[in-house]
Design a protein around this motif. Sequence first.
Motif, short mmCIF file in Angstrom:
data_model
loop_
_atom_site.label_atom_id
_atom_site.label_comp_id
_atom_site.label_asym_id
_atom_site.label_seq_id
_atom_site.Cartn_x
_atom_site.Cartn_y
_atom_site.Cartn_z
N GLN A 187 -10.80 10.22 -0.30
CA GLN A 187 -12.01 8.87 -0.63
C GLN A 187 -10.69 8.14 -1.83
O GLN A 187 -10.80 6.63 -2.40
CB GLN A 187 -13.30 9.34 -1.69
N ARG A 188 -9.56 8.33 -2.26
CA ARG A 188 -9.10 8.34 -3.58
C ARG A 188 -8.14 7.02 -2.64
O ARG A 188 -7.17 7.15 -1.60
CB ARG A 188 -8.13 9.74 -3.98
N PRO A 189 -7.25 6.52 -3.71
CA PRO A 189 -6.31 5.71 -2.96
C PRO A 189 -4.54 6.47 -3.24
O PRO A 189 -4.71 7.80 -3.59
CB PRO A 189 -6.45 4.44 -3.85
N SER A 190 -3.79 5.02 -2.39
CA SER A 190 -2.88 5.79 -1.75
C SER A 190 -1.71 5.07 -3.37
O SER A 190 -2.84 4.51 -3.92
CB SER A 190 -1.48 5.51 -1.02
N MET A 191 -0.88 5.87 -3.96
CA MET A 191 -0.37 5.25 -4.62
C MET A 191 0.51 3.65 -4.98
O MET A 191 0.52 3.26 -5.47
CB MET A 191 0.82 6.20 -5.73
N THR A 192 0.78 3.34 -3.56
CA THR A 192 1.00 2.06 -2.90
C THR A 192 0.52 1.62 -2.88
O THR A 192 0.48 0.43 -4.04
CB THR A 192 1.47 2.10 -2.28
N GLU A 193 -0.89 1.71 -2.95
CA GLU A 193 -2.65 0.75 -3.28
C GLU A 193 -2.75 0.77 -4.80
O GLU A 193 -2.43 0.02 -5.31
CB GLU A 193 -4.15 1.46 -2.57
N VAL A 194 -2.07 1.53 -5.98
CA VAL A 194 -2.71 2.22 -7.18
C VAL A 194 -1.99 0.80 -7.57
O VAL A 194 -1.81 0.09 -8.88
CB VAL A 194 -2.30 3.20 -7.67
N VAL A 195 -0.35 0.90 -6.98
CA VAL A 195 0.72 -0.02 -8.17
C VAL A 195 0.15 -1.58 -8.11
O VAL A 195 -0.20 -2.21 -8.72
CB VAL A 195 1.87 0.46 -6.54
N MET A 196 -0.46 -2.02 -6.25
CA MET A 196 -0.64 -3.13 -6.03
C MET A 196 -2.18 -3.76 -6.75
O MET A 196 -2.14 -4.43 -7.43
CB MET A 196 -0.85 -3.09 -4.78
N GLN A 197 -3.05 -2.68 -7.34
CA GLN A 197 -4.54 -3.11 -7.55
C GLN A 197 -3.65 -3.31 -9.26
O GLN A 197 -4.01 -4.06 -9.96
CB GLN A 197 -5.15 -1.82 -7.83
N LEU A 198 -2.71 -2.29 -9.98
CA LEU A 198 -2.47 -2.21 -11.16
C LEU A 198 -1.75 -3.85 -11.66
O LEU A 198 -1.87 -4.74 -12.39
CB LEU A 198 -1.60 -1.47 -11.77
N GLN A 199 -1.19 -4.23 -10.91
CA GLN A 199 -0.59 -5.16 -10.21
C GLN A 199 -1.59 -6.12 -10.82
O GLN A 199 -0.51 -7.36 -11.54
CB GLN A 199 0.08 -5.93 -9.21
N GLU A 200 -2.66 -6.14 -9.83
CA GLU A 200 -3.06 -7.35 -10.03
C GLU A 200 -3.94 -7.80 -11.64
O GLU A 200 -4.72 -8.00 -11.71
CB GLU A 200 -4.55 -7.39 -9.19
N CYS A 201 -4.14 -5.94 -11.71
CA CYS A 201 -4.59 -5.92 -13.61
C CYS A 201 -3.91 -6.55 -14.52
O CYS A 201 -4.00 -7.36 -15.10
CB CYS A 201 -5.25 -4.99 -13.86
N LEU A 202 -2.81 -6.31 -14.09
CA LEU A 202 -1.31 -7.34 -15.52
C LEU A 202 -1.24 -8.64 -15.21
O LEU A 202 -1.68 -9.06 -16.51
CB LEU A 202 -0.42 -7.07 -14.96
#
Length: 659
Positions: free
Chosen positions: A590-605
């Motif tokens: 149920q956890r995302p991959s680090m690639t998905e985390v990178v994309m989501q954090l870019q959206e946060c920024l």
Amino acid sequence: MQTAVTPQHVSNNIEFTLDLQSFPSDLGYIHMLYFCELEHLQTKARREYNFYRNDVLRHSNYTPPYLVTDYIYSSEPFQVDQYKVSLNATATSTLPPIINGIELFAVIPTTIQGTDTQDVSAITAIKEIYQVHKNWMGDPCIPKALCWDGLTCSYDVSKPPIIRNVNMSFNGLHGGISPNFANLMDVQYLDLSNNNLTGSIPDTLSRIQSLIFLDLSNNNLNGSIPYGLIKKVQDGSLDLRYVNNPDLCTNGNSSQLAEGRTKLAIYIAVSVVVIVVLVLVAVLCFCFQRKRKQVSINYSVKLTSDGDGNSSLRLENRRFTYMELETITNNFGRVLGQGGFGYVFHGCLEDATQVAVKLRSHSSNQGVKQFLAEAQVLTRIHHKNLVSMIGYCKDGVHMALVYEYMPQGTLQEHIAREDNSGRGLPWRQRLQVALESAQGLEYLHKGCNPPIIHRDVKTANILLNARLEAKIADFGLSKAFTCDDNTNVSTNTFAGTHGYVDPEYQRTMYPSTKSDVYSFGVVLLELVTGKPAILRNPRPINIINWARQLLARGDIEGIVDARMQGDHDINAVWKTANIALMCTEQAPAQRPSMTEVVMQLQECLDLEEGSGGSGMNPHMGYNATINQSIGVSQNNTMFETAYNYTTGPPMDSSPASTR
């Protein structure tokens, strides 16, 4: 729904008042009130009341159901300068009114805009060229729930949606790379890996200014890598991947522009003469220096393992003697830190380059095994968000690693630190550090061959350079995994730090990339809250459990680090906290991959930068009051306290929106 507010006496009413005069007068509002009876009422007991909105009866003789969620809502938007809700007990009621939750939504008038026309033209042409089917119909980004598979769009109320990420890996693409990809001018991530693409890499891709990730791995591309892309890689603005393209020329000299080769030809005659002279001078100087003292030479050396299963290791970095380490560290005079391996000392090379020297202590519980592991990893990996190794020392019993100096220390120190005004690390800087750290981990998982699990991700192992750029460090516990699904690797040695360790790994002893994801989720929570992984007061509790309890109630400001003093966009904070919760799910799947985390954090920024750094207080303009004349009581099932009005985030993904 487990908590509610109610007066002590049946004769008292409940009133909520919210001043809306500071908001635009043309806004419409929709409200939802939630009710649930929490007490098992006696036979003759009766809880019945009327609901008024702005002194107008909207619902009469209402009785909340026992332990079942019920609600009242407005079906059409209404316009008021002051929002007032009254819950009044009926004449036949023996108990006062009760309410478990209330929400008020502002309906923002806007015209739904289609995706940016240039993006639509480009992605439609790409669809036609490669005959993509799937769900690629209609508008690429609208509605959001039906966004085309593989696309991630960025949405702004005032502008049309734009395409940010394109993932077309494993799509069976044939032919060359379409030049239409270069017309996606705002794309940041482009993944064309694991297809059957042929031909050369078009130089037009280097014109995409926003592109930070390009994966062309596992295709049949040929020719050379365009100079424009090479330049982006060299300046650190692009993460380019191109492994397993047998006919692709990756030699730096053959990848230069034609005019570069022409200029080289013009100057080659002069260069040969100059080089010959310089070589002769260098040889003479070298011989002279050899007579005066022993020098260090960059060369390959084999380090054999200590029987722990690690194979022989070839290091191409500089090899230092122990005496040289004494010299460059001024006899180990300045300690930068200490870990399980030993002390870390500050040093300075002959050319004034500052370095950090990690010297293994003879009493360390981490021996040759960890030394070899970290040295092996550091010689293989090269990424702007990973600490680089400059050299090593294996001189008799002395072992050390020499790597780039990070003058701003650890992220852990910065989270705990505050300036003279009581302010901590700014929120935007925290987001940037989170994104850079995630990019480093994502490289370990996807950019290395074989991939690498760090196994000890924590704020103490994230270092900051002079520009506060984040780099992952301490690879002594890392493991490479080569299994078919690239997900986990067996190990009989438990690694990690209390508070950061994936419970699944702790149970099975099988670490995976999702183990790193879990640990990184804890790091994100530390960045949001400013608190350590394990809270000690009033009782020990994991930061994950503590944050989940507050976020389940929609209390985002209850977890935000007060030292940021409100200088944050609440949407970006909500999204970051939500990413952290997803990363720390109990089930790894149920956890995302680090690639998905990178994309989501870019959206946060992007959200934070879109706010203009206003540091807007999300509660500004809100005054919620409850009739203060009522009494207050409390028991185990119901909190009869003065109502504390909080606003949740205007996004669907917040924990508060899940019921």
